[in-house]
Design a protein around this motif. Structure first.
Motif, mmCIF file in Angstrom:
data_model
loop_
_atom_site.group_PDB
_atom_site.id
_atom_site.type_symbol
_atom_site.label_atom_id
_atom_site.label_comp_id
_atom_site.label_asym_id
_atom_site.label_seq_id
_atom_site.Cartn_x
_atom_site.Cartn_y
_atom_site.Cartn_z
ATOM 1 N N VAL A 154 0.837 -1.205 0.000
ATOM 2 C CA VAL A 154 0.000 0.000 0.000
ATOM 3 C C VAL A 154 0.869 1.250 0.000
ATOM 4 N N GLU A 155 1.945 1.223 0.781
ATOM 5 C CA GLU A 155 2.862 2.373 0.794
ATOM 6 C C GLU A 155 3.471 2.582 -0.589
ATOM 7 N N GLY A 156 3.809 1.479 -1.258
ATOM 8 C CA GLY A 156 4.345 1.583 -2.610
ATOM 9 C C GLY A 156 3.343 2.167 -3.584
ATOM 10 N N GLU A 157 2.072 1.743 -3.467
ATOM 11 C CA GLU A 157 1.032 2.264 -4.350
ATOM 12 C C GLU A 157 0.797 3.749 -4.094
ATOM 13 N N ARG A 158 0.882 4.148 -2.823
ATOM 14 C CA ARG A 158 0.711 5.579 -2.518
ATOM 15 C C ARG A 158 1.852 6.393 -3.128
ATOM 16 N N SER A 159 3.087 5.878 -3.012
ATOM 17 C CA SER A 159 4.226 6.576 -3.616
ATOM 18 C C SER A 159 4.079 6.657 -5.132
ATOM 19 N N ALA A 160 3.605 5.553 -5.733
ATOM 20 C CA ALA A 160 3.423 5.535 -7.183
ATOM 21 C C ALA A 160 2.373 6.561 -7.609
ATOM 22 N N ALA A 161 1.267 6.617 -6.857
ATOM 23 C CA ALA A 161 0.204 7.571 -7.188
ATOM 24 C C ALA A 161 0.694 9.013 -7.040
ATOM 25 N N LEU A 162 1.480 9.261 -6.003
ATOM 26 C CA LEU A 162 2.004 10.607 -5.790
ATOM 27 C C LEU A 162 2.948 11.010 -6.908
ATOM 28 N N LEU A 163 3.818 10.075 -7.325
ATOM 29 C CA LEU A 163 4.750 10.363 -8.412
ATOM 30 C C LEU A 163 4.009 10.609 -9.715
ATOM 31 N N GLU A 164 2.988 9.784 -9.995
ATOM 32 C CA GLU A 164 2.221 9.956 -11.215
ATOM 33 C C GLU A 164 1.505 11.305 -11.219
ATOM 34 N N THR A 165 0.941 11.686 -10.084
ATOM 35 C CA THR A 165 0.242 12.968 -9.988
ATOM 36 C C THR A 165 1.211 14.125 -10.184
ATOM 37 N N TYR A 166 2.396 14.014 -9.601
ATOM 38 C CA TYR A 166 3.382 15.081 -9.754
ATOM 39 C C TYR A 166 3.818 15.217 -11.205
ATOM 40 N N ASN A 167 4.108 14.069 -11.841
ATOM 41 C CA ASN A 167 4.550 14.120 -13.235
ATOM 42 C C ASN A 167 3.472 14.666 -14.166
ATOM 43 N N GLY A 168 2.217 14.422 -13.824
ATOM 44 C CA GLY A 168 1.130 14.868 -14.690
ATOM 45 C C GLY A 168 0.426 16.120 -14.202
ATOM 46 N N ARG A 169 1.086 16.891 -13.333
ATOM 47 C CA ARG A 169 0.424 18.040 -12.700
ATOM 48 C C ARG A 169 -0.029 19.087 -13.711
ATOM 49 N N GLN A 170 0.769 19.312 -14.768
ATOM 50 C CA GLN A 170 0.379 20.329 -15.753
ATOM 51 C C GLN A 170 -0.856 19.895 -16.524
ATOM 52 N N THR A 171 -0.921 18.597 -16.870
ATOM 53 C CA THR A 171 -2.096 18.084 -17.568
ATOM 54 C C THR A 171 -3.317 18.167 -16.665
ATOM 55 N N LEU A 172 -3.158 17.820 -15.397
ATOM 56 C CA LEU A 172 -4.269 17.889 -14.445
ATOM 57 C C LEU A 172 -4.769 19.324 -14.318
ATOM 58 N N TRP A 173 -3.830 20.248 -14.257
ATOM 59 C CA TRP A 173 -4.228 21.649 -14.130
ATOM 60 C C TRP A 173 -4.949 22.114 -15.394
ATOM 61 N N ALA A 174 -4.422 21.717 -16.547
ATOM 62 C CA ALA A 174 -5.012 22.175 -17.812
ATOM 63 C C ALA A 174 -6.418 21.625 -18.017
ATOM 64 N N PHE A 175 -6.665 20.386 -17.580
ATOM 65 C CA PHE A 175 -7.961 19.759 -17.824
ATOM 66 C C PHE A 175 -8.857 19.731 -16.587
ATOM 67 N N GLY A 176 -8.470 20.457 -15.556
ATOM 68 C CA GLY A 176 -9.322 20.528 -14.369
ATOM 69 C C GLY A 176 -9.440 19.216 -13.624
ATOM 70 N N GLY A 177 -8.393 18.383 -13.678
ATOM 71 C CA GLY A 177 -8.457 17.080 -13.012
ATOM 72 C C GLY A 177 -7.787 17.052 -11.657
ATOM 73 N N ALA A 178 -7.439 18.226 -11.123
ATOM 74 C CA ALA A 178 -6.712 18.264 -9.856
ATOM 75 C C ALA A 178 -7.548 17.720 -8.708
ATOM 76 N N LEU A 179 -8.842 18.050 -8.692
ATOM 77 C CA LEU A 179 -9.700 17.602 -7.590
ATOM 78 C C LEU A 179 -9.813 16.083 -7.577
#
Length: 592
Positions: A204-229
């Motif tokens: 579970v800790e590994g999955e949380r780290s993976a999700a955090l890394l994926e979110t960080y790498n895709g932060r610009q896309t999330l911001w552009a498409f309103g997917g941050a929430l």
């Protein structure tokens, strides 16, 4: 919803087989730790015996002060000797653990680098980061503190138990039976339920780290498409799961600790009761009962030490299994010598594809029964509409993916039989995505050929048109590039990647949108330079811009995973088939 992919986790037998192998390689260091632990154990066992002897002197009315002084001095001496031996033992145990950890860290890093690209894509970079950093860090913390305490505590527990048996086997039996009867249910429950809980916690800790890394790498896309929430909610869900997993392991520890504490108390009570009964019958002396009681009391120290380290022990065991799982997932390969400047030019290779089929998901074929013969030294351009399977073909040719069926033969050898450096020298892929390492330009270009001369490197850079800007750098090809040093644009990074391939000079080169990040003028000039440099090589280009097809020896058209046309540019245009339609559409777009 498709289940997430994970790297394998080694079972207990495999994990400890690796640990035993690592210890065998460090027999001398391990022997020193064992020897120091034995000294600590002997010192700890001597104290109850000396105190028991002093009690017998007092009970017998013996006023031999010299003997009492010697016994008291003996207690002080063995206490000092035991304390120093324990201090040195912990240091040497930590030193041994750090040596093992260093080898494991190197092994897991090597394994991560050797993992097939298809595996990396399936499990995600977050999973790799969690194993190569998070799990290694957990194991490192355990190595520095928990492992020395665990080792010395275990030896001390065994030694004190032996001392108790030697003092009086009847008292030992009474204490051990009482401890087992009282503590066994809790210990048995913990042994069955705790390990999977800790393994789940690390997962579970590994999955949380993976999700955090994926979110960080895709932060610009999330911001552009309103997917941050939505991303925040997903991270919160991972955090909640991690908290629940942590509480689950805490509950397991809390169930074990009372059982052990009560078991310790029961064993001490049993020794005192049985000792009192035997003392009344004159079956033993007061000093023996005192010594046995002290043995039981001293046994509580290492047992308590082990109990307090249970959390770290279980987490370290789970992390170790995950690390060994990565190492075992990669078969060891014997690296070959890098090509030298004298053997740089290799003969071009012929390629045969027979009945090639592949699908990313069952029932959804991407390539279907692909048959293709490519003569040595042929320049091939593979074209077709988006999603036709062109890039998948490139991935199969470079062994990034394995075909579901069919075969790939290069220079008369089956592709799956070509491993290690031999594969990179036989066939190499230049994709649109590339990476520039934080090293000098020369080191980046010579990545696949460390023995390359400066002349080789400069020539490769000149061919791809990069020397114009490299000459303007302060240290030319010795300039360190990367995010923390000289900034490199995407276009220049791709030029370095092309130069890297030219320097390696494989027998077969696969270009998959290799010049997509270059501006049209630079791309055209670079392609012509590369064409000239690779004359006589077998080159397969995956192209969307059809101007490269006009210069090819063979054009292959793929549509819906099948080869629907192949031939020279002129013949295919004249035939009026699928390629003629693509060429007409391309020409009209150029005119517009």
């Amino acid at each position: 919803m498709t289940a997430p992919h994970h790297l394998p986790i080694a079972d207990g037998a495999t994990t400890w087989r690796h640990v035993r192998s690592l210890l065998r390689e460090r027999r001398r260091a391990a022997a020193i730790v064992v020897g120091l632990s034995i000294i600590v154990t002997v010192a700890s066992a001597a104290i109850p015996l000396l105190i028991g002897a002093a009690v017998d002197l007092a009970v017998d009315g013996d006023q031999d002060r010299d003997r009492l002084a010697w016994l008291a001095g003996g207690v002080v001496a063995v206490s000092i000797g035991g304390a120093f031996s324990q201090m040195i033992g912990r240091y040497r145990a930590a030193q041994l653990g750090e040596s093992i950890l260093d080898e494991l860290r190197r092994a897991v890093y090597d394994a991560v680098v050797q993992l097939p690209a298809s595996t990396v894509e399936r499990v995600g970079t977050g999973e790799l980061v969690a194993r190569a950093t998070g799990d290694v860090e957990v194991l490192a913390n355990a190595t520095r503190s928990t492992v020395p305490m665990l080792f010395i505590g275990s030896v001390l527990s065994v030694g004190l138990t032996i001392g108790l048996v030697v003092t009086d086997y009847r008292l030992a039996i009474a204490g051990i039976i009482a401890a087992i009867v009282v503590a066994y249910p809790g210990v048995r429950w913990y042994a069955r339920h705790a390990p999977p809980r800790y393994a789940h916690q690390r997962q579970v800790e590994g999955e949380r780290s993976a999700a955090l890394l994926e979110t960080y790498n895709g932060r610009q896309t999330l911001w552009a498409f309103g997917g941050a929430l939505d991303a925040t909610h997903r991270l919160e869900a991972h955090g909640t799961a991690a908290v629940a997993a942590g509480l689950s392991t805490t509950a397991a520890r809390n169930r074990l600790r009372p059982a052990l504490r009560i078991g310790q108390g029961a064993s001490l009570a049993a020794v005192l009761i049985v000792g009192a009964l035997l003392l009344d019958d004159d079956a033993l002396t007061a000093g023996t009962v005192t010594a046995a009681t002290f043995f039981m009391l001293r046994l509580m120290d290492p047992v308590s030490m082990l109990v307090e380290q249970l959390d770290a022990i279980q987490q370290a065991q789970a992390a170790l299994a995950r690390i060994i799982g990565v190492i075992d997932a990669v078969e060891a390969e014997t690296p070959g010598a890098p090509p030298s400047a004298d053997d740089r030019r290799r003969a071009p290779a012929a390629i045969e594809l027979r009945g090639l089929g592949f699908s990313y998901r069952p029932g959804v074929p991407v390539l279907v029964d692909v048959d293709l013969d490519i003569a040595a030294g042929t320049r091939v351009v593979v074209v077709g509409p988006s999603g036709a399977g062109k890039s998948t073909l490139a991935r199969l040719l470079c062994a990034i993916e394995e075909p579901d069926h069919g075969s790939i033969t290069i220079a008369g050898r089956a592709l799956e039989e070509i491993d290690g450096p031999d594969r990179s020298q036989t066939i190499a892929l230049v994709a649109q995505e590339t990476h520039v390492f934080e090293r000098s330009i020369a080191e980046n270009v010579a990545l696949g050929r460390p023995g390359a001369t400066r002349a080789d490197i400069v020539e490769a850079l000149r061919v791809v048109g990069a020397m114009g800007w490299v000459d303007d750098l302060e240290d030319d090809i010795d300039t360190i590039v990367g995010t923390e040093h000289e900034a490199i644009t995407a276009a220049r990074a791709q030029q370095l990647n092309l130069a890297r391939i030219l320097c390696l000079d494989p027998a077969v080169l696969v270009l998959d949108e290799a010049t997509a990040d270059l501006d049209p003028l630079t791309a055209t000039a670079t392609e012509r330079h590369v064409d000239e440099a690779l004359r006589g090589r077998t080159v397969i280009t995956i192209a969307h811009r059809l101007d490269t097809a006009a210069r090819a020896d063979l054009v292959v058209v793929i549509d819906e995973g099948r080869i629907v046309d192949q031939g020279t540019h002129g013949d295919l245009v004249a035939a009026g088939g699928a390629y003629a339609d693509l060429w007409a559409s391309w020409s009209r777009s150029r005119e517009g």
